[in-house]
Design a protein around this motif. Structure first.
Motif, PDB file in Angstrom:
ATOM      1  N   GLY A   1      50.194  27.754  37.661  1.00 40.22           N
ATOM      2  CA  GLY A   1      49.662  29.063  38.025  1.00 40.22           C
ATOM      3  C   GLY A   1      50.078  29.424  39.438  1.00 40.22           C
ATOM      4  N   VAL A   2      50.677  30.594  39.615  1.00 44.23           N
ATOM      5  CA  VAL A   2      51.049  31.100  40.937  1.00 44.23           C
ATOM      6  C   VAL A   2      50.114  32.261  41.233  1.00 44.23           C
ATOM      7  N   MET A   3      49.229  32.076  42.203  1.00 44.46           N
ATOM      8  CA  MET A   3      48.079  32.960  42.370  1.00 44.46           C
ATOM      9  C   MET A   3      48.129  33.755  43.676  1.00 44.46           C
ATOM     10  N   PRO A   4      47.476  34.945  43.698  1.00 49.64           N
ATOM     11  CA  PRO A   4      47.496  35.822  44.863  1.00 49.64           C
ATOM     12  C   PRO A   4      46.287  35.614  45.772  1.00 49.64           C
ATOM     13  N   TRP A   5      46.279  36.364  46.876  1.00 46.35           N
ATOM     14  CA  TRP A   5      45.248  36.205  47.899  1.00 46.35           C
ATOM     15  C   TRP A   5      44.099  37.200  47.784  1.00 46.35           C
ATOM     16  N   ASN A   6      44.258  38.304  47.036  1.00 47.28           N
ATOM     17  CA  ASN A   6      43.290  39.394  47.148  1.00 47.28           C
ATOM     18  C   ASN A   6      41.928  39.082  46.525  1.00 47.28           C
ATOM     19  N   PHE A   7      41.900  38.213  45.532  1.00 47.22           N
ATOM     20  CA  PHE A   7      40.643  37.678  44.995  1.00 47.22           C
ATOM     21  C   PHE A   7      40.838  36.163  44.948  1.00 47.22           C
ATOM     22  N   PRO A   8      40.628  35.479  46.070  1.00 51.44           N
ATOM     23  CA  PRO A   8      41.067  34.083  46.200  1.00 51.44           C
ATOM     24  C   PRO A   8      40.435  33.115  45.215  1.00 51.44           C
ATOM     25  N   LEU A   9      39.208  33.415  44.769  1.00 53.02           N
ATOM     26  CA  LEU A   9      38.578  32.563  43.762  1.00 53.02           C
ATOM     27  C   LEU A   9      38.755  33.138  42.359  1.00 53.02           C
ATOM     28  N   TRP A  10      38.454  34.407  42.177  1.00 51.95           N
ATOM     29  CA  TRP A  10      38.444  34.997  40.846  1.00 51.95           C
ATOM     30  C   TRP A  10      39.789  34.872  40.143  1.00 51.95           C
ATOM     31  N   GLN A  11      40.872  35.185  40.831  1.00 49.58           N
ATOM     32  CA  GLN A  11      42.179  35.130  40.185  1.00 49.58           C
ATOM     33  C   GLN A  11      42.495  33.718  39.703  1.00 49.58           C
ATOM     34  N   VAL A  12      42.139  32.728  40.503  1.00 47.70           N
ATOM     35  CA  VAL A  12      42.414  31.342  40.121  1.00 47.70           C
ATOM     36  C   VAL A  12      41.549  30.914  38.946  1.00 47.70           C
ATOM     37  N   PHE A  13      40.257  31.207  39.011  1.00 55.17           N
ATOM     38  CA  PHE A  13      39.368  30.818  37.912  1.00 55.17           C
ATOM     39  C   PHE A  13      39.721  31.562  36.634  1.00 55.17           C
ATOM     40  N   ARG A  14      40.135  32.823  36.767  1.00 55.54           N
ATOM     41  CA  ARG A  14      40.535  33.610  35.601  1.00 55.54           C
ATOM     42  C   ARG A  14      41.693  32.953  34.859  1.00 55.54           C
TER      43      ARG A  14
ATOM     44  N   TYR B   1      31.634  40.302  53.035  1.00 57.08           N
ATOM     45  CA  TYR B   1      30.875  39.137  52.579  1.00 57.08           C
ATOM     46  C   TYR B   1      30.094  39.441  51.303  1.00 57.08           C
ATOM     47  N   LYS B   2      29.525  40.645  51.221  1.00 62.14           N
ATOM     48  CA  LYS B   2      28.762  41.001  50.020  1.00 62.14           C
ATOM     49  C   LYS B   2      29.680  41.074  48.803  1.00 62.14           C
ATOM     50  N   GLU B   3      30.933  41.504  48.986  1.00 64.24           N
ATOM     51  CA  GLU B   3      31.894  41.503  47.891  1.00 64.24           C
ATOM     52  C   GLU B   3      32.336  40.080  47.562  1.00 64.24           C
ATOM     53  N   ALA B   4      32.419  39.226  48.563  1.00 59.52           N
ATOM     54  CA  ALA B   4      32.800  37.835  48.334  1.00 59.52           C
ATOM     55  C   ALA B   4      31.728  37.103  47.525  1.00 59.52           C
ATOM     56  N   LEU B   5      30.469  37.369  47.830  1.00 61.39           N
ATOM     57  CA  LEU B   5      29.378  36.771  47.043  1.00 61.39           C
ATOM     58  C   LEU B   5      29.487  37.197  45.582  1.00 61.39           C
ATOM     59  N   ALA B   6      29.766  38.478  45.365  1.00 64.24           N
ATOM     60  CA  ALA B   6      29.915  38.973  43.989  1.00 64.24           C
ATOM     61  C   ALA B   6      31.091  38.314  43.294  1.00 64.24           C
ATOM     62  N   GLU B   7      32.143  38.014  44.036  1.00 65.00           N
ATOM     63  CA  GLU B   7      33.306  37.345  43.446  1.00 65.00           C
ATOM     64  C   GLU B   7      32.951  35.935  42.974  1.00 65.00           C
ATOM     65  N   VAL B   8      32.206  35.204  43.787  1.00 62.69           N
ATOM     66  CA  VAL B   8      31.788  33.861  43.381  1.00 62.69           C
ATOM     67  C   VAL B   8      30.901  33.938  42.142  1.00 62.69           C
ATOM     68  N   ASP B   9      29.967  34.870  42.131  1.00 62.76           N
ATOM     69  CA  ASP B   9      29.079  35.033  40.976  1.00 62.76           C
ATOM     70  C   ASP B   9      29.874  35.343  39.705  1.00 62.76           C
ATOM     71  N   LYS B  10      30.896  36.157  39.850  1.00 57.76           N
ATOM     72  CA  LYS B  10      31.713  36.528  38.695  1.00 57.76           C
ATOM     73  C   LYS B  10      32.449  35.315  38.137  1.00 57.76           C
ATOM     74  N   CYS B  11      32.898  34.439  39.009  1.00 62.83           N
ATOM     75  CA  CYS B  11      33.550  33.209  38.554  1.00 62.83           C
ATOM     76  C   CYS B  11      32.579  32.342  37.759  1.00 62.83           C
ATOM     77  N   ALA B  12      31.327  32.272  38.225  1.00 66.11           N
ATOM     78  CA  ALA B  12      30.309  31.506  37.503  1.00 66.11           C
ATOM     79  C   ALA B  12      30.036  32.119  36.130  1.00 66.11           C
ATOM     80  N   GLN B  13      30.010  33.448  36.064  1.00 61.93           N
ATOM     81  CA  GLN B  13      29.820  34.126  34.779  1.00 61.93           C
ATOM     82  C   GLN B  13      30.972  33.828  33.825  1.00 61.93           C
ATOM     83  N   LEU B  14      32.176  33.761  34.365  1.00 65.64           N
ATOM     84  CA  LEU B  14      33.351  33.414  33.559  1.00 65.64           C
ATOM     85  C   LEU B  14      33.191  32.037  32.933  1.00 65.64           C
TER      86      LEU B  14
END
Length: 456
Positions: free
Chosen positions: A127-140, A78-91
């Motif tokens: 875009g064909v996207m993977p599961w390992n970073f479910p938000l970051w990969q898509v937003f990227r 969960y702590k890594e998932a929170l960081a992933e959401v934050d990273k998408c916002a930074q993007l």
């Protein structure tokens, strides 16, 4: 036929969704083509950037439920998932600020009175996207693609459908017109006809090497632009002058974050022979003491489950075959005896080029340690792979580290840092790790027509 969502930490069923039929797919693609003209020509870049700022705000407003959904569907801590959401916002914030600069006309010297490059959107991009970073990969993929004036249709991984739908809702909340970002509930077998549809102008895939080959073959046969971000087998080069405590801390994080399920995770640790045994002993101690399996929602848990049981079984088969061929199992090498898809953190030594652990991507919590006789040998080992995504070099002599980093054949090399992605840094690989770039200036220009204007 339905798309299943499962909880990797418990094996429990979350939800299922019916796949779209051909008529729905065709109508969605057609509607996207009609919408593109309006989005690209009638919505100025300034307004797209304003929407992007709002998109970042929505992500931060909804960060906890989005992170919980990531953990529920793919098992990330969960702590890594929170960081992933934050990273998408930074993007979002990054491109909201930088897109006008990156997409501005660029003057050129020529024999005319004026010449310049202009960057125009291509149209509808799949875009064909993977599961390992479910938000970051898509937003990227989606953020620069849409901001450049394209429409993004996304086929997300089949095991994270709720994350996919949540992303669509985030764009909706931010005020984007309906359909500018559109998730498609389709299977892998339904991707080819979408790529071949005349409305689709380009495709981006982040995923496995086999998937990349298939998508590239179809896109190539249609003469459509394709960006591929595929697997990696990144080298983590350790020189003889390192501070071992610092290196071991970086090794644990670089290999085992996201349960090792990252294309840019350190996978092959290439250690100077003089420090090899010391590193292996301290690495083993750190792995066994620091990585504890448990509920990924629990802040004290440090080892998440793998995303799917079939992926765990594939990884274990690679480990067992390597051991049967002579690799030494330092620690781990088995599925943990508990509910969910948990695999013991694993370290292998005495690995030879014939073994899966040497030449295949190990997509999970498995580290391979190799011994190098000198820096030149370390470079040779680092480049002895079909992949070429990232890599890192660790040592106190900055000049030596930089020389090795420059000689590693990859899309990026880091010195005294684990490999990571950052909106400010172009991201992508070479060879079997794919081609094209995401992020930074290069990423937002990938799906544009880089057009020359010459005025005499």
């Amino acid at each position: 036929m339905a798309m299943q969502s499962m909880n990797p930490a418990t094996g429990a069923h979350n939800a299922e969704f019916d796949l779209w039929d051909e008529a729905t797919i065709e109508q969605t693609v057609t509607d996207a083509g009609m919408l593109w003209t309006q989005w690209a020509k009638e919505v100025p870049l300034e307004h797209r950037c304003q929407l992007l700022k709002r998109l970042g705000d929505v992500l931060l407003d909804d960060r906890e439920p989005l992170a919980e959904l990531i953990t529920l569907e793919m098992g990330k801590l969960y702590k890594e998932a929170l960081a992933e959401v934050d990273k998408c916002a930074q993007l979002c914030d990054y491109y909201a600020e930088k897109a006008p600069e990156f997409l501005a006309d660029e003057p050129l010297e020529s024999g005319g009175s004026r010449s310049y490059l202009t960057y125009k959107p291509l149209g509808v991009v799949l875009g064909v996207m993977p599961w390992n970073f479910p938000l970051w990969q898509v937003f990227r993929f989606a953020v620069p693609t849409i901001t450049a004036g394209n429409i993004a249709l996304v086929k997300h991984a089949s095991n994270v459908p709720q994350c996919a739908l949540a992303i669509e809702e985030v764009f909706r909340k931010a005020g984007y017109p309906e359909g500018v970002y559109q998730h498609m509930l389709i299977s892998a077998s339904q991707v080819e006809p979408v790529i071949r549809n005349k409305v689709i102008k380009a495709v981006s895939l982040t995923g496995s090497e086999p998937a990349g080959r298939k998508v590239a073959a179809v896109a190539g046969s249609e003469l459509k632009k394709c960006v591929l971000e595929l697997g990696g087998s990144d080298a983590f080069v350790i020189l003889d002058d390192v501070d071992m405590a610092t290196v071991v801390a970086g090794a644990v994080k670089g290999r085992f974050q996201n349960c090792g399920q990252s294309c840019i995770a350190a996978k092959r640790f290439i250690v100077d022979a003089y420090r090899h045994d010391e590193f292996v002993a301290q690495f083993k101690e750190a792995v066994e003491s620091q990585l504890q399996a448990g509920d990924p929602m629990d802040a004290d848990t440090t080892l998440a489950p793998m995303a799917r049981q079939d992926l765990l079984e594939e990884l274990d088969a690679q480990v067992q075959k390597s051991v049967q061929m002579g690799a030494t199992l330092v620690t781990g090498g088995y599925q943990l005896d508990c509910p969910g898809s948990y695999y013991a953190p694993t370290i292998l030594t005495d690995v030879t080029s014939a073994m899966p652990a040497y030449h295949e991507e190990m997509f999970g919590p498995v580290a391979t340690v190799l011994k190098a006789s000198e820096p030149a040998h370390a470079v040779g080992l680092a480049n002895a792979t079909d992949f070429g995504l990232g890599g890192s070099v660790w040592g106190k002599d900055a000049a030596t580290c930089e020389t090795i980093a420059r000689n590693i054949e990859s899309g990026a090399s880091y010195v005294n840092s684990i490999t990571f992605s950052d909106p400010r840094l172009p991201f992508g690989g070479i060879r079997h790790s794919g081609y094209g770039r995401e992020l930074s200036r290069e990423g937002i220009r990938e799906f544009t027509n880089i057009k020359t204007i010459y005025i005499h």
